[in-house]
Design a protein around this motif. Structure first.
Motif, mmCIF file in Angstrom:
data_model
loop_
_atom_site.group_PDB
_atom_site.id
_atom_site.type_symbol
_atom_site.label_atom_id
_atom_site.label_comp_id
_atom_site.label_asym_id
_atom_site.label_seq_id
_atom_site.Cartn_x
_atom_site.Cartn_y
_atom_site.Cartn_z
ATOM 1 N N GLY A 167 -3.069 -8.967 -4.018
ATOM 2 C CA GLY A 167 -3.530 -7.959 -3.070
ATOM 3 C C GLY A 167 -2.478 -7.669 -2.021
ATOM 4 N N ALA A 168 -2.602 -6.527 -1.375
ATOM 5 C CA ALA A 168 -1.677 -6.140 -0.304
ATOM 6 C C ALA A 168 -2.462 -5.527 0.844
ATOM 7 C CB ALA A 168 -0.640 -5.146 -0.819
ATOM 8 N N GLY A 169 -2.054 -5.863 2.061
ATOM 9 C CA GLY A 169 -2.701 -5.317 3.244
ATOM 10 C C GLY A 169 -1.694 -5.149 4.366
ATOM 11 N N GLY A 170 -2.184 -4.844 5.554
ATOM 12 C CA GLY A 170 -1.302 -4.606 6.696
ATOM 13 C C GLY A 170 -1.398 -3.166 7.156
ATOM 14 N N VAL A 171 -0.640 -2.832 8.188
ATOM 15 C CA VAL A 171 -0.778 -1.517 8.808
ATOM 16 C C VAL A 171 -0.351 -0.380 7.883
ATOM 17 C CG1 VAL A 171 -0.624 -2.392 11.170
ATOM 18 C CG2 VAL A 171 1.468 -1.756 9.956
ATOM 19 N N HIS A 172 0.696 -0.583 7.095
ATOM 20 C CA HIS A 172 1.127 0.502 6.210
ATOM 21 C C HIS A 172 0.101 0.725 5.099
ATOM 22 C CE1 HIS A 172 3.988 3.404 4.716
ATOM 23 N NE2 HIS A 172 3.806 2.930 3.505
ATOM 24 N N ALA A 173 -0.509 -0.349 4.623
ATOM 25 C CA ALA A 173 -1.543 -0.213 3.594
ATOM 26 C C ALA A 173 -2.745 0.561 4.121
ATOM 27 C CB ALA A 173 -1.983 -1.597 3.112
ATOM 28 N N GLU A 174 -2.974 0.493 5.433
ATOM 29 C CA GLU A 174 -4.107 1.224 6.011
ATOM 30 C C GLU A 174 -3.807 2.699 6.211
ATOM 31 O OE1 GLU A 174 -6.538 -0.295 8.953
ATOM 32 O OE2 GLU A 174 -6.595 -2.334 8.158
ATOM 33 N N VAL A 175 -2.551 3.042 6.391
ATOM 34 C CA VAL A 175 -2.192 4.440 6.655
ATOM 35 C C VAL A 175 -1.732 5.154 5.385
ATOM 36 C CG1 VAL A 175 -0.711 5.978 8.005
ATOM 37 C CG2 VAL A 175 -1.600 3.897 9.045
ATOM 38 N N VAL A 176 -0.923 4.491 4.564
ATOM 39 C CA VAL A 176 -0.411 5.101 3.325
ATOM 40 C C VAL A 176 -0.671 4.130 2.161
ATOM 41 C CG1 VAL A 176 1.516 6.383 2.318
ATOM 42 C CG2 VAL A 176 1.451 6.032 4.792
ATOM 43 N N PRO A 177 -1.931 3.916 1.800
ATOM 44 C CA PRO A 177 -2.252 2.916 0.772
ATOM 45 C C PRO A 177 -1.670 3.233 -0.598
ATOM 46 C CG PRO A 177 -4.200 4.233 1.332
ATOM 47 C CD PRO A 177 -3.147 4.555 2.344
ATOM 48 N N CYS A 231 0.327 -0.030 -7.871
ATOM 49 C CA CYS A 231 1.165 -0.313 -9.030
ATOM 50 C C CYS A 231 0.433 -1.322 -9.909
ATOM 51 C CB CYS A 231 2.541 -0.832 -8.619
ATOM 52 S SG CYS A 231 2.547 -2.524 -7.994
ATOM 53 N N GLU A 232 0.923 -1.533 -11.115
ATOM 54 C CA GLU A 232 0.234 -2.383 -12.075
ATOM 55 C C GLU A 232 0.197 -3.852 -11.661
ATOM 56 O OE1 GLU A 232 2.462 -3.098 -15.800
ATOM 57 O OE2 GLU A 232 4.037 -1.823 -14.903
ATOM 58 N N TYR A 233 1.040 -4.231 -10.724
ATOM 59 C CA TYR A 233 1.123 -5.642 -10.341
ATOM 60 C C TYR A 233 0.267 -5.979 -9.123
ATOM 61 C CZ TYR A 233 5.120 -5.104 -13.412
ATOM 62 O OH TYR A 233 5.916 -4.809 -14.480
ATOM 63 N N ILE A 234 -0.259 -4.975 -8.428
ATOM 64 C CA ILE A 234 -1.106 -5.214 -7.256
ATOM 65 C C ILE A 234 -2.527 -4.821 -7.605
ATOM 66 C CG2 ILE A 234 -1.551 -4.608 -4.852
ATOM 67 C CD1 ILE A 234 1.428 -4.182 -4.488
ATOM 68 N N ASP A 235 -3.421 -5.792 -7.625
ATOM 69 C CA ASP A 235 -4.804 -5.545 -8.038
ATOM 70 C C ASP A 235 -5.628 -4.869 -6.954
ATOM 71 O OD1 ASP A 235 -4.511 -6.825 -10.604
ATOM 72 O OD2 ASP A 235 -4.519 -8.752 -9.554
ATOM 73 N N PHE A 236 -5.426 -5.288 -5.690
ATOM 74 C CA PHE A 236 -6.266 -4.770 -4.606
ATOM 75 C C PHE A 236 -5.398 -4.325 -3.433
ATOM 76 C CE2 PHE A 236 -8.408 -8.711 -6.308
ATOM 77 C CZ PHE A 236 -9.161 -8.037 -7.273
ATOM 78 N N VAL A 237 -5.666 -3.142 -2.914
ATOM 79 C CA VAL A 237 -5.002 -2.653 -1.701
ATOM 80 C C VAL A 237 -6.075 -2.520 -0.630
ATOM 81 C CG1 VAL A 237 -3.648 -0.807 -0.650
ATOM 82 C CG2 VAL A 237 -3.296 -1.402 -3.065
ATOM 83 N N PHE A 238 -5.920 -3.254 0.455
ATOM 84 C CA PHE A 238 -6.918 -3.261 1.528
ATOM 85 C C PHE A 238 -6.547 -2.181 2.542
ATOM 86 C CE2 PHE A 238 -6.879 -7.429 -0.422
ATOM 87 C CZ PHE A 238 -8.226 -7.625 -0.683
ATOM 88 N N ASP A 239 -7.151 -1.013 2.383
ATOM 89 C CA ASP A 239 -6.744 0.153 3.157
ATOM 90 C C ASP A 239 -7.599 0.407 4.388
ATOM 91 O OD1 ASP A 239 -9.033 0.953 1.891
ATOM 92 O OD2 ASP A 239 -8.174 2.745 0.957
ATOM 93 N N ARG A 240 -8.601 -0.426 4.641
ATOM 94 C CA ARG A 240 -9.382 -0.319 5.872
ATOM 95 C C ARG A 240 -10.194 -1.597 6.057
ATOM 96 N NH1 ARG A 240 -11.559 2.619 1.895
ATOM 97 N NH2 ARG A 240 -13.799 2.536 1.448
ATOM 98 N N ASN A 241 -10.457 -1.911 7.307
ATOM 99 C CA ASN A 241 -11.282 -3.081 7.636
ATOM 100 C C ASN A 241 -10.815 -4.303 6.854
ATOM 101 O OD1 ASN A 241 -12.772 -1.102 9.032
ATOM 102 N ND2 ASN A 241 -14.146 -0.803 7.298
#
Length: 483
Positions: free
Chosen positions: A127-137, A142-152
């Motif tokens: 998974g990937a998170g952080g401020v950039h994931a919240e603004v430009v998820p 990509c095929e290697y990242i299962d979850f993108v935490f784009d809010r909360n």
């Protein structure tokens, strides 16, 4: 699962289909790694003069519900400070779920780290998170990242953990995260688990503030500066934590040096007054570094004096420019005269000023000379000169899109130090040279160096000199390469 891969265990092997998640039985645990990546070697950044704690990961650790906590083994790995390689970390820890956090400059690195994790541990969830994931998820998809935490992010992380423990598929978890509700504009979470990075804490610092702890007391920014990424994280909303809750957290922090990482701590005079009163009442003795606007400082001089008496040591101020046109175009809402008065007030109180300025691409050599002379005349000791960078997600990105020199996918170059737009009056190499020359003309004056040695000591100044030399070397390489 981590437990199943350890020699001598009696646990059963778990089958992982391509789109399956974990399934655990009573008494088994899932190994979770929270990773802060090391910056790309081409990224020109403040990591050479500051390394701050991964506050967002500490919040994740402290806010895991008890019913989930008993079934997981969670650890923070700070690759900026870790002495062993990332591959060694993976092979040693054998995580079932790994989460990365970072800024835009880390996107490419996070994708590579996720790919490496999948290669070594094919059943792992990422998974990937952080401020950039919240603004430009979309940048993290990509095929290697299962979850993108784009809010909360805290809530989403806990939802994903619960679903993984229940054995839900990755595709179902992605759908669940999409439908998890709108972004929150409030903050009611447990204080960060600072003990989760106990092995790294003594190495966290900001400039001369060492060791240094972070605390965040508000979110977003109430202003509308056109270039700013911070306001995009909360969709332009601003909200603050209760002062008493902030003081409770502050009282529990062991470090004396405190960096308040609000996008603008010096905003509400009444709230600052309450903060100061609470510090006095509880006899809290800390040294503070904060962000603040020049106009607030000018309009609240007596309040700043009171804050100084309670530990305010330094303020990061976005001076941005000495040209009226630039301040107008940036929607900054201040003037050159206000900036000058602010600098004078901070100097008179012996509050360290870390001035930041944005250098537009129509700057000429004459503009650089005038800026340098202005900074020297006002006795500014610390300055960060940033080329105008229209970050993806900001109001000005689309405006400058046709003129970009940096490709959107070259994430490691979006550091607000690389020249992202073509200079109008000089070559790129010359522009870098002017930036570097102006910087050294301001900070390396003998009188200032002597004052800094007297204030902070020789050892701390040598450390800063070495760090700034790394940044200078990166700039010199750009100058020689001509790009």
């Amino acid at each position: 699962m981590a437990g199943d891969r350890r020699a001598g265990g009696n646990q059963r092997e778990i089958f992982h289909a391509q789109n399956c998640s974990l399934y655990i039985e009573e008494g088994e645990t899932v190994k979770v790694l929270l990773v802060r990546p090391k910056p790309h070697r081409e990224t020109i950044g403040l990591q050479h003069v500051m390394i701050c704690e991964p506050l967002e990961l500490e919040y994740l650790v402290s806010n895991i519900p008890d019913f989930i906590k008993k079934s997981i083994d969670i650890k923070i790995v700070d690759m900026i400070l870790e002495k062993i390689s990332y591959e060694s970390v993976l092979l040693k820890e054998k995580p079932d779920f790994i989460l990365f956090t970072g800024y835009i400059t880390h996107v490419g690195i996070i994708k590579k780290l996720a790919e490496q994790a999948k290669g070594l541990l094919p059943e792992i969830s990422t998974g990937a998170g952080g401020v950039h994931a919240e603004v430009v998820p979309k940048d993290f998809k990509c095929e290697y990242i299962d979850f993108v935490f784009d809010r909360n992010g805290i809530d989403g992380f806990n939802e994903a953990l619960k679903a993984l423990l229940e054995g839900k598929s990755k595709s179902d978890i992605r759908e669940m995260l999409k439908e998890s509700g709108p972004k929150k504009y409030s903050f009611s979470y447990k204080h960060p688990a600072r003990e989760a990075v106990s092995q790294y804490r003594k190495y966290y610092y900001y400039m001369f503030h060492k060791p240094c702890a972070l605390i965040k007391t508000s979110f977003g920014c109430p202003y509308n500066c056109q270039f700013c990424f911070c306001r995009e994280i909360t969709d332009g909303k601003y909200f603050a934590r209760d002062v008493e809750d902030v003081i409770d957290e502050l009282e529990a922090i062991k470090e004396e040096e405190i960096y308040i990482v609000d996008d603008d701590f010096l905003y509400d005079a009444d709230r600052i007054g309450d903060f100061i009163a609470a510090i006095k009442e509880r006899n809290i003795r800390k040294k503070f570094l904060v962000y603040g606007r020049a106009d607030f400082i000018v309009e609240n001089e007596s309040l700043l004096k009171e804050f100084k008496d309670c530990g305010l040591q330094a303020v990061i101020v976005g001076i941005e420019s000495i040209r009226s046109k630039d301040l107008h175009d940036y929607h900054k809402g201040t003037t050159k005269q206000v900036n000058e008065k602010c600098i004078g007030i901070l100097k008179s109180m012996d509050i360290e000023l870390y001035a930041t300025l944005i250098i537009p691409l129509d700057f000429s050599k004459k503009d650089f000379r005038e800026l340098t002379a202005w900074l020297k005349a006002l006795e500014v000791r610390f300055v960060n000169l940033q080329p105008l960078t229209p970050l993806p997600g900001t109001d000005i990105f689309d405006m400058y899109l046709p003129e970009l020199l940096i490709r959107c996918e070259d994430y490691h170059l979006w550091d607000m130090a690389h020249v992202a737009l073509k200079p109008k009056h000089m070559s790129i190499s010359e522009f870098y040279l002017q930036l570097l020359a102006s910087y050294y003309k301001v900070i390396m004056r003998p009188r200032h160096v002597a004052a800094l040695i007297k204030k902070y000591g020789i050892k701390a100044n040598i450390k800063m000199l070495i760090g700034s030399s790394f940044v200078s070397w990166q700039y010199l390489q750009k100058i020689w390469r001509g790009k």
